[in-house]
Design an enzyme around this catalytic site. Structure first.
Site, PDB file in Angstrom:
ATOM      1  CE  LYS A 110      -4.438  -1.691   1.086  1.00 43.70           C
ATOM      2  NZ  LYS A 110      -5.702  -1.651   1.749  1.00 43.70           N
ATOM      3  CE  LYS A 192      -6.158  -9.065  -1.263  1.00 50.66           C
ATOM      4  NZ  LYS A 192      -7.404  -8.799  -0.563  1.00 50.66           N
ATOM      5  CE  LYS A 195     -13.949  -4.681   1.071  1.00 47.07           C
ATOM      6  NZ  LYS A 195     -13.492  -4.080   2.330  1.00 47.07           N
TER       7      LYS A 195
HETATM    8  P1  ATP Z   1      -8.669  -3.893  -0.370  1.00 50.65           P
HETATM    9  O1  ATP Z   1      -8.614  -4.169  -1.808  1.00 50.65           O
HETATM   10  O2  ATP Z   1      -9.156  -2.514  -0.042  1.00 50.65           O
HETATM   11  O3  ATP Z   1      -7.417  -4.284   0.379  1.00 50.65           O
HETATM   12  P2  ATP Z   1      -9.981  -6.349   0.262  1.00 50.65           P
HETATM   13  O4  ATP Z   1     -10.771  -6.796  -0.899  1.00 50.65           O
HETATM   14  O5  ATP Z   1      -8.663  -7.025   0.516  1.00 50.65           O
HETATM   15  O6  ATP Z   1      -9.833  -4.787   0.224  1.00 50.65           O
HETATM   16  P3  ATP Z   1     -10.585  -6.325   3.101  1.00 50.65           P
HETATM   17  O7  ATP Z   1     -11.636  -5.456   3.713  1.00 50.65           O
HETATM   18  O8  ATP Z   1      -9.179  -5.922   3.284  1.00 50.65           O
HETATM   19  O9  ATP Z   1     -10.898  -6.523   1.560  1.00 50.65           O
HETATM   20  O10 ATP Z   1     -10.755  -7.826   3.626  1.00 50.65           O
HETATM   21  C1  ATP Z   1     -11.844  -8.305   4.356  1.00 50.65           C
HETATM   22  C2  ATP Z   1     -11.696  -9.799   4.595  1.00 50.65           C
HETATM   23  O11 ATP Z   1     -11.775 -10.503   3.359  1.00 50.65           O
HETATM   24  C3  ATP Z   1     -10.357 -10.218   5.215  1.00 50.65           C
HETATM   25  O12 ATP Z   1     -10.575 -11.275   6.119  1.00 50.65           O
HETATM   26  C4  ATP Z   1      -9.552 -10.682   4.042  1.00 50.65           C
HETATM   27  O13 ATP Z   1      -8.548 -11.618   4.387  1.00 50.65           O
HETATM   28  C5  ATP Z   1     -10.623 -11.329   3.181  1.00 50.65           C
HETATM   29  N1  ATP Z   1     -10.255 -11.288   1.758  1.00 50.65           N
HETATM   30  C6  ATP Z   1     -10.007 -10.177   1.036  1.00 50.65           C
HETATM   31  N2  ATP Z   1      -9.728 -10.489  -0.243  1.00 50.65           N
HETATM   32  C7  ATP Z   1      -9.806 -11.842  -0.315  1.00 50.65           C
HETATM   33  C8  ATP Z   1      -9.607 -12.783  -1.372  1.00 50.65           C
HETATM   34  N3  ATP Z   1      -9.286 -12.382  -2.588  1.00 50.65           N
HETATM   35  N4  ATP Z   1      -9.750 -14.099  -1.099  1.00 50.65           N
HETATM   36  C9  ATP Z   1     -10.084 -14.531   0.146  1.00 50.65           C
HETATM   37  N5  ATP Z   1     -10.270 -13.701   1.180  1.00 50.65           N
HETATM   38  C10 ATP Z   1     -10.135 -12.373   0.972  1.00 50.65           C
END
Ligand code: ATP
Ligand code: LTN
Length: 327
Positions: A110, A192, A195
Site C-alpha cells: 500500500k 488477489k 475491492k
Molecule cells: P482492499 O482491496 O481494499 O485491500 P480487500 O478486498 O482485501 O480490500 P478487506 O476489507 O481488506 O478486503 O478484507 C476483508 C476480509 O476478506 C479479510 O478477512 C480478508 O482476508 C478477506 N479477503 C479479502 N480479499 C480476499 C480474497 N481475494 N480471497 C479470500 N479472502 C479475501
C-alpha cells in the site's frame, strides 16, 4: 470460543471476502461467541471521503446481515464507537518495533502504491488490528490468507506484552478456510481479488445476473481446455473451480469429476448459473434491509456496541493496572 473479525467499510464486498471471511463467520456463529466489527478506523488510513463514510459503514452492516450474520447470535458493531480500541492501540505501540511493522506485506504494497509518502496510520494499522483482537480475549480470527501475517503479528505483540507486564492477553489464532483463502482476480490470476482492484476483477456479492454473466464471460482462462485443479500451471481455471465448488458447497474433487470433459465455455455458463442462483437471496435480503436502515440496522449496531463496550471496558482496566497506570 470467542471469535473476532472485521472488514473495512471501503468499496464493494466481493465473493473473495465472502469465501475467505464471511462464510466462515456464518458457520462459526452457531457454536461460538462471535463479535464482528466494521473497522472504520482502519478505513481512514487510506484516501476516503468523509461525506460518504457514514453511509459506507451502514452499508457494510447491511452486507453482514444480508450475507447471513444473525444479530441474535453475533454482536455487530462499529469500531470507532468503542474507544478502548484506540486506547489499547496506543499501549500496544509501546511493545511493537518499527521493524516488525515495516516488514508487513500489506504496508509495503500500500505504501509503494502511494504517490506521496505513506501516512503513519498505514504503518501502525496492524497494531490497531492487534488491539481489536486482544481487547476481547479472542481465540480465533476467521480471515482470508492476506491477513495471516497481521494475525501472526498480533500473537507476537500479545506474547511480548504478557512477558513484560504479566499474563494479560490470550494468544489468538488465525482461521483460514481450507480452500478459497485467497480468491484471485478474474482479470489476472496472479493478483488477489480485491475491492480496490481493476474493474471486473471481482464479483460483488450484489451484482445482478447480467453483470455476473459479463464478468465471468470476460474472465481469463488457461491455455488447454481441461478443467482440473492445478494452481501452479492452471491458475485461472483453478481459481474458477474453487469459486464454483464454494458456491455449490462441494469439494474441488467433486467439481472436477462433475466437469470432466466439459469445455471452458460450458463451464463458464455453469459457473454463471451457480453464482446467479447463490447471490439472488443476498440481493433480495439487502433490498429489504435498505428499507429498515435507520431503525433496525442502527439498533443492531447500537446493541452490538453496548455488548462490545462492556467487554472492552473491563479488559482495559486490567491492562492499565498491569501497566502501572492509574485506574
Ligand atoms: P482492499 O482491496 O481494499 O485491500 P480487500 O478486498 O482485501 O480490500 P478487506 O476489507 O481488506 O478486503 O478484507 C476483508 C476480509 O476478506 C479479510 O478477512 C480478508 O482476508 C478477506 N479477503 C479479502 N480479499 C480476499 C480474497 N481475494 N480471497 C479470500 N479472502 C479475501
Ligand atoms: N485488516 C483487516 C481488517 C481488520 C481485522 C481486524 C480482521 C481490522 N481489524 C481484526 C480481523 C480481526 C482486513 O481485512 N483488511
Amino acid at each position: 470460543m470467542r471469535i473476532f473479525s472485521g472488514i473495512q467499510p471501503t468499496g464493494e464486498i466481493h465473493i473473495g471476502n465472502y469465501i475467505g471471511a464471511i462464510k466462515q463467520w456464518i458457520k462459526l456463529q452457531n457454536e461460538n461467541e462471535c463479535i464482528y466489527c466494521i473497522v472504520d478506523l482502519h478505513a481512514i488510513t487510506s484516501d476516503y471521503s468523509p461525506e460518504e463514510l457514514k453511509e459506507s459503514i451502514i452499508n457494510t452492516a447491511i452486507v453482514y446481515l444480508a450475507a447471513g450474520i444473525d444479530p441474535e447470535r453475533a454482536s455487530v458493531f462499529v469500531q470507532s464507537e468503542v474507544k478502548e480500541h484506540t486506547e489499547l492501540c496506543w499501549y500496544l505501540n509501546t511493545v511493537t518495533s518499527i521493524g516488525e511493522l515495516e516488514r508487513m506485506t500489506q504496508y509495503k504494497e500500500k505504501s509503494k502504491a502511494k504517490k506521496k509518502r505513506a501516512n503513519a496510520g498505514l504503518l501502525n494499522y496492524p497494531i490497531l488490528q492487534a488491539a481489536d483482537i486482544l481487547l476481547y480475549d479472542t481465540e480465533l480470527v476467521p480471515v482470508g490468507e492476506d491477513q495471516k501475517q497481521h494475525i501472526e503479528l498480533s500473537r507476537d505483540i500479545a506474547k511480548k506484552f504478557n512477558k513484560h507486564f504479566g499474563k494479560t492477553f490470550k494468544i489468538p489464532k488465525a482461521k483460514l478456510p481450507e480452500k478459497g483463502a485467497r480468491i484471485m482476480s478474474l482479470k489476472n490470476p496472479k493478483n488477489k481479488m480485491s475491492k480496490s482492484g481493476k474493474k471486473g476483477n471481482a464479483i460483488s456479492l450484489f451484482d445482478d445476473p447480467k453483470t455476473i454473466e459479463e464478468k465471468i464471460k470476460s474472465a481469463v482462462t488457461d491455455t488447454d481446455n481441461k478443467i482440473c485443479y492445478d494452481p501452479k500451471n492452471k491458475p485461472a481455471i483453478s481459481n474458477l473451480l474453487v469459486i464454483y465448488s464454494e458456491f455449490k458447497n462441494q469439494t474441488v474433487k467433486e467439481s472436477e469429476k462433475e466437469l470432466e470433459g466439459v469445455s471452458y465455455k460450458i463451464f463458464k455458463e455453469k459457473l454463471t448459473e451457480v453464482l446467479v442462483e447463490s447471490l439472488a437471496p443476498f440481493r433480495k435480503k439487502r433490498k429489504e434491509l435498505e428499507k429498515r436502515r435507520e431503525v433496525y440496522v442502527e439498533e443492531i449496531l447500537s446493541r452490538g456496541a453496548k455488548r462490545a463496550n462492556a467487554l472492552a471496558s473491563s479488559k482495559i482496566v486490567e491492562v492499565r493496572r498491569k501497566m502501572g497506570l492509574i485506574n
